[in-house]
Design a protein around this motif. Structure first.
Motif, PDB file in Angstrom:
ATOM      1  N   LEU A 121      29.366 -27.176  -8.282  1.00  0.00           N
ATOM      2  CA  LEU A 121      30.169 -26.383  -8.947  1.00  0.00           C
ATOM      3  C   LEU A 121      30.148 -24.839  -8.123  1.00  0.00           C
ATOM      4  N   MET A 122      29.000 -24.210  -7.937  1.00  0.00           N
ATOM      5  CA  MET A 122      28.874 -23.235  -7.233  1.00  0.00           C
ATOM      6  C   MET A 122      29.250 -23.179  -5.526  1.00  0.00           C
ATOM      7  N   SER A 123      28.916 -24.177  -5.061  1.00  0.00           N
ATOM      8  CA  SER A 123      29.113 -24.228  -3.450  1.00  0.00           C
ATOM      9  C   SER A 123      30.689 -24.552  -3.376  1.00  0.00           C
ATOM     10  N   MET A 124      31.254 -25.089  -4.437  1.00  0.00           N
ATOM     11  CA  MET A 124      32.834 -25.355  -4.148  1.00  0.00           C
ATOM     12  C   MET A 124      33.116 -23.879  -4.185  1.00  0.00           C
ATOM     13  N   VAL A 125      32.851 -22.889  -5.173  1.00  0.00           N
ATOM     14  CA  VAL A 125      33.350 -21.438  -4.820  1.00  0.00           C
ATOM     15  C   VAL A 125      33.062 -20.830  -3.572  1.00  0.00           C
ATOM     16  N   LEU A 126      31.787 -20.956  -3.358  1.00  0.00           N
ATOM     17  CA  LEU A 126      31.149 -20.189  -2.299  1.00  0.00           C
ATOM     18  C   LEU A 126      31.927 -20.759  -0.838  1.00  0.00           C
ATOM     19  N   ALA A 127      32.053 -22.021  -0.946  1.00  0.00           N
ATOM     20  CA  ALA A 127      32.740 -22.505   0.354  1.00  0.00           C
ATOM     21  C   ALA A 127      34.087 -22.061   0.267  1.00  0.00           C
ATOM     22  N   SER A 128      35.010 -21.802  -0.775  1.00  0.00           N
ATOM     23  CA  SER A 128      36.191 -21.408  -0.782  1.00  0.00           C
ATOM     24  C   SER A 128      36.376 -20.115  -0.092  1.00  0.00           C
ATOM     25  N   GLN A 129      35.320 -19.225  -0.297  1.00  0.00           N
ATOM     26  CA  GLN A 129      35.383 -17.970   0.288  1.00  0.00           C
ATOM     27  C   GLN A 129      34.990 -17.616   2.003  1.00  0.00           C
ATOM     28  N   VAL A 130      34.643 -19.016   2.380  1.00  0.00           N
ATOM     29  CA  VAL A 130      34.429 -18.972   3.868  1.00  0.00           C
ATOM     30  C   VAL A 130      35.309 -19.727   4.647  1.00  0.00           C
ATOM     31  N   MET A 131      36.346 -20.382   3.837  1.00  0.00           N
ATOM     32  CA  MET A 131      37.131 -21.561   4.599  1.00  0.00           C
ATOM     33  C   MET A 131      38.282 -21.275   4.597  1.00  0.00           C
ATOM     34  N   ASP A 132      39.302 -22.162   5.420  1.00  0.00           N
ATOM     35  CA  ASP A 132      40.695 -21.884   5.222  1.00  0.00           C
ATOM     36  C   ASP A 132      41.106 -22.475   3.948  1.00  0.00           C
ATOM     37  N   LYS A 133      42.026 -21.910   3.189  1.00  0.00           N
ATOM     38  CA  LYS A 133      42.358 -22.179   2.054  1.00  0.00           C
ATOM     39  C   LYS A 133      43.027 -23.703   1.801  1.00  0.00           C
ATOM     40  N   LYS A 134      43.746 -23.987   2.904  1.00  0.00           N
ATOM     41  CA  LYS A 134      44.523 -25.244   2.901  1.00  0.00           C
ATOM     42  C   LYS A 134      43.441 -26.174   3.095  1.00  0.00           C
ATOM     43  N   GLU A 135      42.703 -26.039   3.947  1.00  0.00           N
ATOM     44  CA  GLU A 135      41.528 -27.138   3.999  1.00  0.00           C
ATOM     45  C   GLU A 135      40.465 -27.280   2.912  1.00  0.00           C
ATOM     46  N   HIS A 136      40.312 -26.351   2.093  1.00  0.00           N
ATOM     47  CA  HIS A 136      39.493 -25.967   1.140  1.00  0.00           C
ATOM     48  C   HIS A 136      40.219 -26.971  -0.296  1.00  0.00           C
ATOM     49  N   ASN A 137      41.553 -26.539  -0.422  1.00  0.00           N
ATOM     50  CA  ASN A 137      42.415 -27.124  -1.202  1.00  0.00           C
ATOM     51  C   ASN A 137      42.365 -28.720  -1.076  1.00  0.00           C
ATOM     52  N   GLN A 138      42.287 -29.164   0.212  1.00  0.00           N
ATOM     53  CA  GLN A 138      42.305 -30.596   0.314  1.00  0.00           C
ATOM     54  C   GLN A 138      40.734 -31.183  -0.209  1.00  0.00           C
ATOM     55  N   LEU A 139      40.114 -30.575   0.106  1.00  0.00           N
ATOM     56  CA  LEU A 139      38.458 -30.864  -0.247  1.00  0.00           C
ATOM     57  C   LEU A 139      38.340 -30.892  -1.834  1.00  0.00           C
ATOM     58  N   VAL A 140      38.927 -29.878  -2.437  1.00  0.00           N
ATOM     59  CA  VAL A 140      38.876 -29.707  -3.954  1.00  0.00           C
ATOM     60  C   VAL A 140      39.636 -30.974  -4.594  1.00  0.00           C
ATOM     61  N   ARG A 141      40.898 -31.245  -4.057  1.00  0.00           N
ATOM     62  CA  ARG A 141      41.537 -32.451  -4.471  1.00  0.00           C
ATOM     63  C   ARG A 141      40.853 -33.694  -4.410  1.00  0.00           C
ATOM     64  N   GLU A 142      39.856 -33.919  -3.366  1.00  0.00           N
ATOM     65  CA  GLU A 142      39.230 -35.171  -2.962  1.00  0.00           C
ATOM     66  C   GLU A 142      37.778 -35.100  -4.148  1.00  0.00           C
ATOM     67  N   PHE A 143      37.364 -33.942  -4.256  1.00  0.00           N
ATOM     68  CA  PHE A 143      36.291 -33.678  -5.051  1.00  0.00           C
ATOM     69  C   PHE A 143      36.625 -33.937  -6.701  1.00  0.00           C
ATOM     70  N   ILE A 144      37.897 -33.525  -7.136  1.00  0.00           N
ATOM     71  CA  ILE A 144      38.479 -33.729  -8.363  1.00  0.00           C
ATOM     72  C   ILE A 144      38.598 -35.274  -8.503  1.00  0.00           C
ATOM     73  N   LYS A 145      39.224 -35.947  -7.547  1.00  0.00           N
ATOM     74  CA  LYS A 145      39.409 -37.619  -7.656  1.00  0.00           C
ATOM     75  C   LYS A 145      38.037 -38.141  -7.815  1.00  0.00           C
ATOM     76  N   GLU A 146      37.048 -37.559  -6.924  1.00  0.00           N
ATOM     77  CA  GLU A 146      35.755 -38.329  -7.135  1.00  0.00           C
ATOM     78  C   GLU A 146      35.139 -38.199  -8.389  1.00  0.00           C
ATOM     79  N   LEU A 147      35.140 -36.932  -9.076  1.00  0.00           N
ATOM     80  CA  LEU A 147      34.610 -36.538 -10.326  1.00  0.00           C
ATOM     81  C   LEU A 147      35.442 -37.315 -11.493  1.00  0.00           C
ATOM     82  N   GLU A 148      36.601 -37.550 -11.273  1.00  0.00           N
ATOM     83  CA  GLU A 148      37.291 -38.205 -12.249  1.00  0.00           C
ATOM     84  C   GLU A 148      36.839 -39.714 -12.470  1.00  0.00           C
ATOM     85  N   GLY A 149      36.196 -40.366 -11.261  1.00  0.00           N
ATOM     86  CA  GLY A 149      35.683 -41.963 -11.453  1.00  0.00           C
ATOM     87  C   GLY A 149      34.341 -41.824 -11.731  1.00  0.00           C
ATOM     88  N   ARG A 150      33.670 -40.651 -11.765  1.00  0.00           N
ATOM     89  CA  ARG A 150      31.946 -40.550 -11.917  1.00  0.00           C
ATOM     90  C   ARG A 150      31.834 -40.791 -13.343  1.00  0.00           C
TER      91      ARG A 150
END
Ligand code: SF4
Ligand code: SF4
Lengths: 440, 368
Positions: free
Chosen positions: B186-215
């Protein structure tokens, strides 16, 4: 270390008697406010006291006063009481004292009559983050509204800063009218403003007289004058008249060659906060045994006075037309003048320039050394002091720092301070000796 | 465990240095109007605590100033952020402003920008801050020969808003009992958001959500909330994870305060919408100076929604703004039956000591 013998004539300050009377009468007026049907505002500090005049209000200071601070053991108890409720040493020191007074039931206590005075509202001119948070807590604790007027210290446009400040003053009037259920008296506001400006000008003139060698006053005297500003009473006629009297006396001392310190050999500035409790005198007096005298500081001159500083770093008093309060006829004029006083003519307001201004003052007042107090419990006056020390040293003026707390006695290492001053003044002496022998 | 955020966050300097075009702008605080910086073609990166000794900062900032601002300056002086083209600071606390001023004076090669934001955030504040934001735009255009047009601003706002919505979705998922997300994720997601390009981060968060939904749902850990200022730190969260605490929500400068509000009504005047968002967003202690307070009820509301059992009030040593608020927060949380531990962090973190204190509290909750 070598001590020095008297070089200059000195004499006691005559205005002291008047000052004591004035303090007593202010206290009497404050504590009898409710009986006289007057509102009570908690405030003081940097300025805009004319607003209190506009509502015919008495002021109870938000900062601890000398009365609370005389007894060191009591000061420690006040700190302890704040700490017991979770307000640790990182919180602003004055807040801790004032909160401690709430918790121990002595806030607003008229000791002579054993009665408490409760303010109706808080109004403050904000110069630092500690103040805002402090007033939030006071307002919550007392269950009263809180009005902050903030100084926009640094914007890309001075005009914008001024406009914002004036808007805040208008908003404060609206809120005060609602809270106090009375109208703003514009005539009184104008009068109060003129007095407030008069005092700032007198304060600046007194500060400029401090350039004289030997200095007519010590920093201790300058600080006791500042106390009226911190107390929030610069809108009063008797206070404005008192400053005129002080100014006349100081002028006289200068023309008579009267020194504040009979053996003035080294002139010092003391930057950062000073102890509020009884150690103030000891801190400021200690270097005098070696002929070193504290004569001022950017904080003292800058918060209390009104100056223009030219490109060469020479300080002078704000323009004469303005000094007379000419042209102040309406509410708008009053706020405009207060904005200029607080933003344009107060050197303390130049947020990113404080180090350079400290240096220009040190040169202009011909000081030999600057002592900077790092107050653990005061962010407002401590920030930027190391940078100032560097700028001052780079320009060839000696500077030294010590850690302390303006309101928590155990955090002040008196022996350490004395040792520091012993060696600091020794180096000033060595340097002076070297430059004198050079000159010869 | 989804590790990508954590990995990028740990390698943030390398990430920034490989940013196409090399235009990277440091932000000292969450109040920097990042959308504008992004629209100017820069990667805005939040300066994070370095957790190293700070003696190099000693000549400029006294040891009685918070360890976070000393840490930031120390990193500047050591050249850790040598790749920054610019540094921007919006007025928050005076100690951080001092660190910024020292950076201006002693760290060469960085163009600095300072925006005034009042502490008193009533309606006059928006006007003054908006004017500062407009001026900042002019400065960026002049200093970097760029033209920031409305479309650029809207695109930036949209990327940021999407990022906020996605991260909020993850925070929503963390409300489940037991949560499927670890504190570090959870926290590394927000921290990474603050040092990454937003579009790229958005892509990763989408991927993360997908993974979470199947977890599968995990085991029930003690539900923890972090309140205050963690200085951009994962060590504490990792420690909590390892001890059976699960950070499910936070109210910190490096977490929720960074992304909680979107920018509304931006089509007419994007700059005004940006200024409004920063003035009206969740206040930090410095900007929460009025009564009634805003932070305490918000924290309480989060604690209830997330069924928090244990709150860690974290702040760097010598941080006065958080010290003023903590007694009221503590009292409100205790009344709610939530365990509270106050931690004044020093850098480098004294992990051994922290472990003992946190372990004791977690154990008392596990056996309650
Ligand atoms: S100047 Fe110092 S003591 Fe005064 S309110 Fe600010 S932090 Fe507190
Ligand atoms: S808010 Fe606290 S932690 Fe943040 S910079 Fe200011 S003093 Fe340091």
């Amino acid at each position: 270390m070598q001590t020095v013998t008297d070089k200059y004539p000195t004499r006691p300050l005559e205005y002291f008697t008047k000052m004591k009377e004035l303090r007593r009468s202010i206290a009497r007026d404050t504590f009898s406010a409710k009986e006289r049907g007057k509102p009570v505002i908690m405030g003081g500090e940097g300025g805009v006291h004319a607003l209190y005049a506009a509502f015919d209000a008495e002021v109870i200071p938000a900062m601890p006063t000398g009365r609370d601070m005389r007894d060191i053991n009591w000061v420690i108890k006040l700190n302890q009481a704040a700490e017991d409720r979770g307000y640790g040493k990182d919180c602003c020191a004055t807040l801790r004292i004032a909160l401690g007074a709430h918790f121990l039931g002595t806030f607003g206590l008229d000791k002579t009559r054993g009665k408490h005075l409760s303010p109706d509202v808080i109004v403050n001119l904000i110069i630092c983050q500690g103040q805002i948070k402090s007033h939030q807590l006071h307002a919550e604790y007392l269950g009263i509204p809180n009005i902050n007027i903030e100084l926009p210290f640094f914007t890309h446009s001075p005009e914008l800063a001024k406009k914002n400040f004036i808007n805040q003053c208008h908003q404060a009037v609206e809120k005060l009218e609602r809270v106090l259920g009375r109208k703003c008296d514009d005539e009184k506001l104008v009068e109060g403003t003129k007095r407030e400006l008069r005092i700032r000008i007198s304060m600046a003139k007194i500060a400029l007289l401090q350039k004289t060698i030997p200095a007519p006053l010590k920093l201790r005297h300058m600080s006791s004058l500042m106390a009226f500003q911190l107390r929030g009473v610069t809108h009063r006629k008797d206070v404005a008249d008192f400053y005129d009297l002080v100014l006349e006396e100081v002028k006289q001392r200068v023309s008579d060659g009267i020194a504040a310190c009979e053996n003035e050999e080294f002139r010092l500035f003391h930057e950062g906060s000073l102890p509020w409790y009884t150690k103030l005198g000891d801190v400021l007096r200690y270097p005098e045994r070696y002929g070193a005298v504290y004569i001022g500081s950017l904080n003292n001159f800058g918060i209390g006075g009104c100056f223009i500083i030219d490109e060469q770093g020479c300080w002078d008093v704000a323009p004469a037309s303005w000094e007379m309060g000419q042209g102040i006829k309406s509410r708008e004029d009053a706020f405009e003048a207060l904005a200029e006083a607080c933003l344009n003519y107060s050197p303390f307001s130049r947020l990113f320039m404080r180090s350079e201004l400290r240096l220009s003052a040190a040169k202009d007042w011909k000081v030999d050394g600057v002592v900077l107090a790092l107050d653990r419990g005061c962010v407002g006056l401590t920030s930027g002091l190391y940078e100032s020390a560097l700028v001052i040293k780079e320009a060839g003026i000696r500077a030294t720092c010590y850690e302390t707390s303006s309101t928590y006695p155990p955090d002040f290492d008196e022996k350490g301070y004395q040792g520091l001053m012993d060696s600091f003044i020794e180096t000033l002496r060595t340097r002076k000796g070297a430059s004198n022998s050079h000159a010869r | 465990m989804y590790n990508k955020f954590s990995e990028i966050f740990q390698a943030r300097h390398e990430y920034a240095q490989s940013y196409p075009g090399g235009r990277v702008m440091g932000c000292m605080c969450t109040l920097a109007p990042e959308e504008l910086i992004y629209a100017a073609g820069f990667l805005p990166v939040r300066l994070m605590g370095g957790h190293q000794p700070q003696t190099i900062a000693d000549p400029y900032i006294p040891a009685i100033f918070c360890s976070y601002c000393r840490d930031l300056l120390a990193q500047g002086l050591q050249g850790r952020y040598h790749y920054l083209k610019g540094l921007v600071h919006t007025n928050s606390c005076e100690k951080l402003r001092s660190a910024f001023e020292s950076w201006q004076r002693h760290v060469a090669g960085v163009q600095t920008y300072f925006l005034w934001m009042p502490q008193v955030l009533d309606h006059g504040a928006t006007e003054i801050f908006l004017s500062e934001v407009r001026y900042f735009k002019e400065q960026l255009e002049r200093d970097w020969q760029v033209n920031i047009n409305t479309e650029d601003l809207m695109r930036a706002i949209e990327a940021y808003n999407e990022n906020r919505r996605l991260m909020k979705r993850v925070y929503e998922l963390a409300r489940e009992v037991p949560s499927r997300i670890s504190g570090e994720e959870l926290m590394s997601m927000v921290l990474a958001s603050q040092v990454m390009d937003k579009k790229e981060h958005n892509q990763l968060v989408r991927e993360f959500i997908k993974e979470l939904e199947g977890r599968e749902q995990g085991e029930q850990g003690v539900r923890v909330m972090i309140v205050g200022q963690t200085s951009g730190d994962l060590q504490l969260v990792q420690l909590l994870d390892s001890l059976g605490g699960n950070v499910v929500v936070d109210e910190t400068c490096f977490g929720i305060r960074y992304f909680f509000e979107e920018i509304d009504d931006y089509k007419e005047d994007p700059l005004e919408a940006i200024a409004n968002r920063y003035i009206k967003r969740l206040p930090c202690p410095i900007k929460d100076g009025d009564i009634p307070r805003k932070r305490v009820p918000f924290i309480l509301d989060l604690a209830r929604k997330y069924q928090v059992q244990f709150a860690l009030l974290v702040y760097p040593t010598f941080c006065d703004p958080h010290s003023y608020d903590n007694p009221a927060i503590r009292e409100a949380l205790l009344k709610e039956g939530i365990k509270v531990l106050e931690l004044a962090e020093d850098f480098p973190l004294p992990i051994g000591q922290l472990r003992t204190r946190i372990e004791a509290t977690l154990e008392s909750l596990e056996f309650a």
